[in-house]
Enzyme design. Structure first.
Site, PDB file in Angstrom:
ATOM      1  N   VAL A 167      10.302  48.271  -7.777  1.00  0.00           N
ATOM      2  CA  VAL A 167       9.356  47.162  -7.821  1.00  0.00           C
ATOM      3  C   VAL A 167      10.157  45.868  -7.726  1.00  0.00           C
ATOM      4  O   VAL A 167      11.143  45.685  -8.428  1.00  0.00           O
ATOM      5  CB  VAL A 167       8.527  47.183  -9.120  1.00  0.00           C
ATOM      6  CG1 VAL A 167       7.535  46.046  -9.133  1.00  0.00           C
ATOM      7  CG2 VAL A 167       7.804  48.508  -9.264  1.00  0.00           C
TER       8      VAL A 167
ATOM      9  N   GLY B 198      10.523  52.772 -10.648  1.00  0.00           N
ATOM     10  CA  GLY B 198       9.617  53.775 -11.185  1.00  0.00           C
ATOM     11  C   GLY B 198       9.877  55.105 -10.517  1.00  0.00           C
ATOM     12  O   GLY B 198      10.825  55.245  -9.754  1.00  0.00           O
ATOM     13  N   GLY B 199       9.043  56.071 -10.813  1.00  0.00           N
ATOM     14  CA  GLY B 199       9.223  57.388 -10.251  1.00  0.00           C
ATOM     15  C   GLY B 199       9.099  57.409  -8.737  1.00  0.00           C
ATOM     16  O   GLY B 199       9.706  58.223  -8.074  1.00  0.00           O
TER      17      GLY B 199
ATOM     18  N   LEU C 124      12.590  44.262 -10.161  1.00  0.00           N
ATOM     19  CA  LEU C 124      12.024  44.178 -11.505  1.00  0.00           C
ATOM     20  C   LEU C 124      12.210  45.494 -12.243  1.00  0.00           C
ATOM     21  O   LEU C 124      12.262  45.526 -13.466  1.00  0.00           O
ATOM     22  CB  LEU C 124      10.539  43.849 -11.436  1.00  0.00           C
ATOM     23  CG  LEU C 124      10.158  42.478 -10.893  1.00  0.00           C
ATOM     24  CD1 LEU C 124       8.666  42.413 -10.666  1.00  0.00           C
ATOM     25  CD2 LEU C 124      10.597  41.388 -11.849  1.00  0.00           C
ATOM     26  N   GLY C 125      12.265  46.574 -11.495  1.00  0.00           N
ATOM     27  CA  GLY C 125      12.400  47.853 -12.157  1.00  0.00           C
ATOM     28  C   GLY C 125      12.286  48.973 -11.154  1.00  0.00           C
ATOM     29  O   GLY C 125      12.038  48.748  -9.966  1.00  0.00           O
TER      30      GLY C 125
ATOM     31  N   ASP D 254      -2.361  57.897 -17.283  1.00  0.00           N
ATOM     32  CA  ASP D 254      -1.008  57.517 -17.710  1.00  0.00           C
ATOM     33  C   ASP D 254      -1.022  56.183 -18.441  1.00  0.00           C
ATOM     34  O   ASP D 254      -0.217  55.307 -18.187  1.00  0.00           O
ATOM     35  CB  ASP D 254      -0.063  57.479 -16.510  1.00  0.00           C
ATOM     36  CG  ASP D 254       1.405  57.552 -16.941  1.00  0.00           C
ATOM     37  OD1 ASP D 254       1.660  57.942 -18.106  1.00  0.00           O
ATOM     38  OD2 ASP D 254       2.277  57.215 -16.137  1.00  0.00           O
TER      39      ASP D 254
END
Ligand SMILES: *[C@@H]1O[C@H](CO)[C@@H](O)[C@H](O)[C@H]1NC(C)=O
Ligand SMILES: *[C@@H]1O[C@H](CO)[C@@H](O)[C@H](O)[C@H]1NC(C)=O
Ligand SMILES: *[C@@H]1O[C@H](CO)[C@@H](O)[C@H](O)[C@H]1NC(C)=O
Ligand SMILES: *[C@@H]1O[C@H](CO)[C@@H](O)[C@H](O)[C@H]1NC(C)=O
Ligand SMILES: *[C@@H]1O[C@H](CO)[C@@H](O)[C@H](O)[C@H]1NC(C)=O
Ligand SMILES: *[C@@H]1O[C@H](CO)[C@@H](O)[C@H](O)[C@H]1NC(C)=O
Ligand SMILES: *[C@@H]1O[C@H](CO)[C@@H](O)[C@H](O)[C@H]1NC(C)=O
Ligand SMILES: *[C@@H]1O[C@H](CO)[C@@H](O)[C@H](O)[C@H]1NC(C)=O
Length: 827
Positions: free
Chosen positions: A523, A518-519, A515-516, A634
């Site tokens: 995911v 991140g840092g 899905l993506g 955040d």
């Protein structure tokens, strides 16, 4: 390797002798039309009469063609097998139906063969292109219609499929060649065996499948996306199965038709009004992977892979030598026979064109869990899937025997659960190693070892969180008797999933499910055995920082439960692996909707207001209503996820900090967060408190109202960011100037204005001036008077050195605005 598909649009070129339209759109019993005369439908869309194909001027056929547009694309032919060799053709109407003959004899060349006899027969050409035979007085009851006997063109409103009650089987058979309307070797049919599907046959050999219908499209045409001008449907009832499409607006939408060319290639054409020609909209069967069973039984074809063919997991080539030489037709067979019963399990494939359903059974009302059960119990069942992939999936489709004609897609295919011996399943999750009985044995030993290890890890984790909790004086709600009496202290009511379960749910962390990124890692989307959709955050193994964040997030969110916070379902800690399993949010992050030119139009003011309110409530819960005091640190548009009903859920607690009750402010040496959402005291001095979240919320609120990003905001008149622009609008008494035009109307102006003001209160420069989240929620939900806003922090990002006229620089008076405040004051 792509097949070239040269589509000749020649079938529209033909010669009609002299045109002379007979009166009206009907032929009555005592009338006839001869060669040279034509009949035109009421609104002039279609015309019928005798014609000759271009390369074959001597043969005369009776047919129907487009009239208003395209000047003669033939869509239907009556006497396709029996042409008339001269111009003596005549069409008459008798009680038996429509008769094509010659004017010398009474012998007919072609008869429509109506099953019902009709008293006052009449034939009529409708504006849909349908030639109907009916009783003069029965306008809608057709004894025969050309739509039931298609040739090669599929038109709006036509049913493609079978009707057991009326004994109809409507299928397409293209012309033999561009000059010869006689039936060619291909036929395209809706197959009656198993779960209905479309099959293109070459003679008696299956040639191409579109795959079964899966609710909104065909399984084998994943790229077919809904469009604005036509809608398709596939209807399955006990007695009737058909595929149909209709124009969205029959007068406005561009005309479209689907055709089957003599070479068996299906193409959808769309009439291009400007170019005055048909343009291709979609062509099926373009790669060799589309050839029926290209990879043999139990093989999957993938155009992006080399070699094209792969055996499905747990299967190996039947004939390895042929397979190695790229002759895949022999297919694949099982490594380990099914044990039949509890010794079997399923491997989930994603992104597939479902196998041939001729050897399948289905039940539309069963769930995936029942389906799995049923397949497990039936020794002959080899795979299962949903029949409908919409709304999270429903219905049950079971396969028996070999799985034929599967194709893989890089995205958007469908899930298929393939049965295999449980030992094979474990095998397939290891580093791609296969067919080694020894390794299977090793894994049977290793897996339980992993589970024990995981349990130990989690106990350690619990212990550490507990210790940490005590050190930071985590407040445990004393009213919560259950928690207080439990030995473990701060409890993690969190199920543990083991690595294998998660690997299975995410198809072994395949890129298709990503899905993506991140840092702290990637995911993935996944589906648990019981059908629940999940999002899995997998920390990258080498991210050292990630471990701390991971602990943080687990300890933090596991105890938080609110409808506006994304829910953590489970966690996994095994050796190097650290994973968090969340509920899956289908509508992604708010940023993907809000900042998208097209998508943002779907976010009207009520939806945006709901998102603002929900986010505020979620944040309030974090700050003071939960058992802990949590500062998110955040908050930003991409961390607000949207569920099926576009309700907001705050996510990503990787940076969140838990506070003891007495603490109000803390400082940090490493400032983490996202620029554009950080208040001055945090970005500059590293000080953070609940008021830092309030600042971020204010920025978010202004972004939701304007549909623009704070960072990177551009305005022709000044170089302020969004916050500065809002402040300028406020001082110029034009606060509505920042609102997205899409949401504004006279009835909500008051609300939009008020919410913008609240946003400005949240972004004030000094933390002590900003309202608390409880005040924000109160201000949002009531009409209480709002205080005047002071100058926000960080009005400008790109201030030019010589810019002294910036209105944000020293304009702190709100006298101009107070008038408007009273104007909008509570009623
Ligand atoms: C054809 O039939 C209609 C009624 O069925 C009748 O009114 C008409 O006069 C007939 N025309 C001829 C030319 O026989
Ligand atoms: C159709 O073709 C005829 C002659 O070829 C021409 O006169 C007529 O304008 C054309 N009609 C359309 C709609 O293109
Ligand atoms: C036209 O062809 C038909 C057979 O299709 C034949 O019976 C008839 O005699 C022919 N007429 C002429 C004028 O050639
Ligand atoms: C039949 O065909 C002949 C020759 O083609 C023609 O002269 C005659 O008018 C036609 N008769 C009818 C009723 O159309
Ligand atoms: C109509 O019926 C006749 C006789 O039963 C048959 O020869 C003919 O092929 C049929 N025509 C069509 C178009 O089905
Ligand atoms: C179709 O388009 C016309 C013209 O724009 C419009 O008047 C009509 O309401 C539309 N019909 C439907 C069903 O949307
Ligand atoms: C389909 O499944 C439902 C629910 O399991 C069951 O009640 C029904 O009888 C099944 N229908 C058929 C035709 O097997
Ligand atoms: C499985 O298939 C075999 C052979 O086709 C058949 O004899 C047997 O009855 C089937 N078993 C079940 C449970 O359907």
């Amino acid at each position: 390797m792509e097949k070239t598909t040269i589509i000749l649009v020649c079938s529209c070129l033909f010669s009609i002798m002299t045109f002379s339209s007979a009166a009206g759109d009907t032929i009555a019993a005592n009338e006839s039309i001869s060669d040279g005369q034509t009949i035109v439908s009421a609104r002039g869309e279609f015309e019928m009469g005798f014609f000759s194909p271009e390369g074959n001027p001597h043969n005369r056929y009776f047919g129907i063609w487009y009239k208003k547009i395209s000047n003669g694309t033939v869509i239907w032919v009556a006497n396709r097998e029996a042409p008339i060799s001269n111009t003596s053709g005549v069409v008459r109407v008798s009680s038996r139906g429509i008769v094509v003959g010659t004017n010398h004899t009474t012998r007919s060349i072609w008869t429509s063969n109506s099953s019902a006899s009709v008293k006052n027969p009449v034939a009529q050409l409708l504006d849909t292109g349908n030639l109907v035979f009916r009783d003069e007085n029965e306008l809608l009851n057709f004894a025969w219609q050309s739509f039931d006997h298609p040739v090669d063109n599929f038109l709006p409103g036509m049913k493609f499929g079978y009707d057991l009650v009326n004994g109809l089987d409507r299928y397409f058979s293209p012309w033999k060649s561009d000059d010869d309307p006689a039936p060619g070797e291909y036929t395209h049919r809706v197959d009656k065996n198993g779960y209905p599907q479309l099959i293109l046959w070459k003679g008696s050999v299956p040639w191409y499948r579109t795959g079964p219908w899966v609710g909104s499209r065909f399984s084998g045409i994943p790229f077919l996306k809904p469009n604005g001008f036509y809608v398709i449907d596939f209807v399955i009832t006990q007695t009737e199965v058909y595929y149909v499409f209709n124009l969205v607006n029959s007068s406005e939408s561009p005309i479209t038709r689907w055709t089957l060319a003599p070479n068996g290639v299906s193409t959808r054409y769309k009439w291009n009004r400007d170019k005055h020609s048909w343009s291709q909209y979609l062509t099926l069967e373009v790669s060799d992977c589309d050839d029926y069973e290209f990879c043999g039984a139990n093989g999957v074809c993938n155009v992006n892979k080399s070699p094209r063919c792969e055996c499905i997991k747990g299967f190996d080539p039947k004939n390895p030598e042929h397979w190695a030489e790229a002759d895949w037709t022999s297919g694949c067979s099982r490594n380990v026979e099914l044990e039949c019963g509890n010794g079997d399990d399923f491997f989930r494939y994603t992104g597939l064109k479902l196998p041939d359903t001729r050897w399948s059974k289905y039940n539309m009302s069963m769930s995936l869990v029942e389906c799995r059960d049923k397949c497990l119990k039936d020794c002959n069942c080899t795979a299962y899937s949903n029949t409908d992939i919409r709304n999270g999936g429903s219905g049950c489709l079971l396969w028996f025997g070999d799985l034929k004609d599967m194709r893989g897609y890089s995205a958007d295919g469908q899930d298929l659960y393939v049965k295999m011996a449980a030992s094979e399943l474990i095998n397939s999750y290891t580093e791609g190693s296969k067919n080694s009985g020894q390794k299977t044995g090793v894994w049977i030993v290793l897996v339980p070892a992993f589970v024990v290890l995981a349990a130990i890890c989690c106990l350690l984790l619990l212990y550490r969180i507990r210790k940490k909790g005590i050190k930071r004086a985590v407040q445990v709600d004393l009213d919560n008797v259950a928690a207080a009496t439990r030995e473990q202290g701060p409890d993690l009511d969190l199920p543990l999933l083991d690595f294998i379960q998660i690997a299975k749910a995410t198809d072994n962390f395949s890129d298709n499910n990503k899905l993506g990124e991140g840092g702290f890692g990637a995911v993935y989307k996944g589906v648990l055995e019981e059908g629940q959709e999940i999002a899995v955050k997998r920390l990258s193994k080498d991210s050292r920082q990630g471990v701390t964040e991971f602990m943080n997030e687990v300890s933090c969110i596991a105890k938080l439960q609110h409808r506006n916070l994304v829910r953590l379902i489970a966690c996994c800690v095994e050796e190097q692996e650290r994973m968090l399993v969340y509920e899956y949010m289908p509508n992604k992050g708010l940023d993907s909707v809000l900042f998208d030119k097209e998508m943002c139009k779907s976010l009207d003011w009520p939806k945006r207001y709901n998102i603002i309110n929900g986010t505020a409530k979620g944040l309030l819960y974090l700050h003071q209503d939960s058992r802990l005091k949590v500062i998110h640190r955040d908050l930003k548009a991409s961390n607000i996820l949207l569920d099926y009903e576009m309700n907001p859920k705050i996510s990503d607690f990787g940076l969140a900090r838990i506070f003891g009750e007495s603490e109000t402010q803390a400082s940090t040496t490493t400032v983490v967060g996202t620029y554009g959402y950080m208040p001055p005291e945090y970005a500059i001095d590293g000080l953070f408190s609940t008021k830092s979240d309030v600042y971020s919320f204010g920025v978010l609120l202004l972004e939701i109202i304007s549909g623009k990003k704070n960072r990177g905001f551009r305005h022709p008149d000044h170089n302020l960011n969004l916050v500065g622009h809002a402040w300028r609008c406020y001082t110029e008494n034009n606060l509505l100037g920042i609102a997205d035009k899409v949401i504004l109307n006279s009835s909500n102006e008051h609300e939009v204005f008020r919410v913008t003001e609240i946003g400005l209160l949240c972004v004030q420069e000094y933390p002590e001036d900003r309202p608390s989240m409880s005040s924000v929620v109160l201000m949002l939900s009531s009409e209480i008077a709002l205080p005047c806003s002071k100058k926000p922090g960080f009005c400008s990002e790109r201030k030019k050195p010589n810019d002294t006229t910036s209105p944000a620089s020293n304009h702190t008076s709100c006298s101009i605005n107070s008038s408007s405040v009273s104007f909008y004051a509570p009623r």
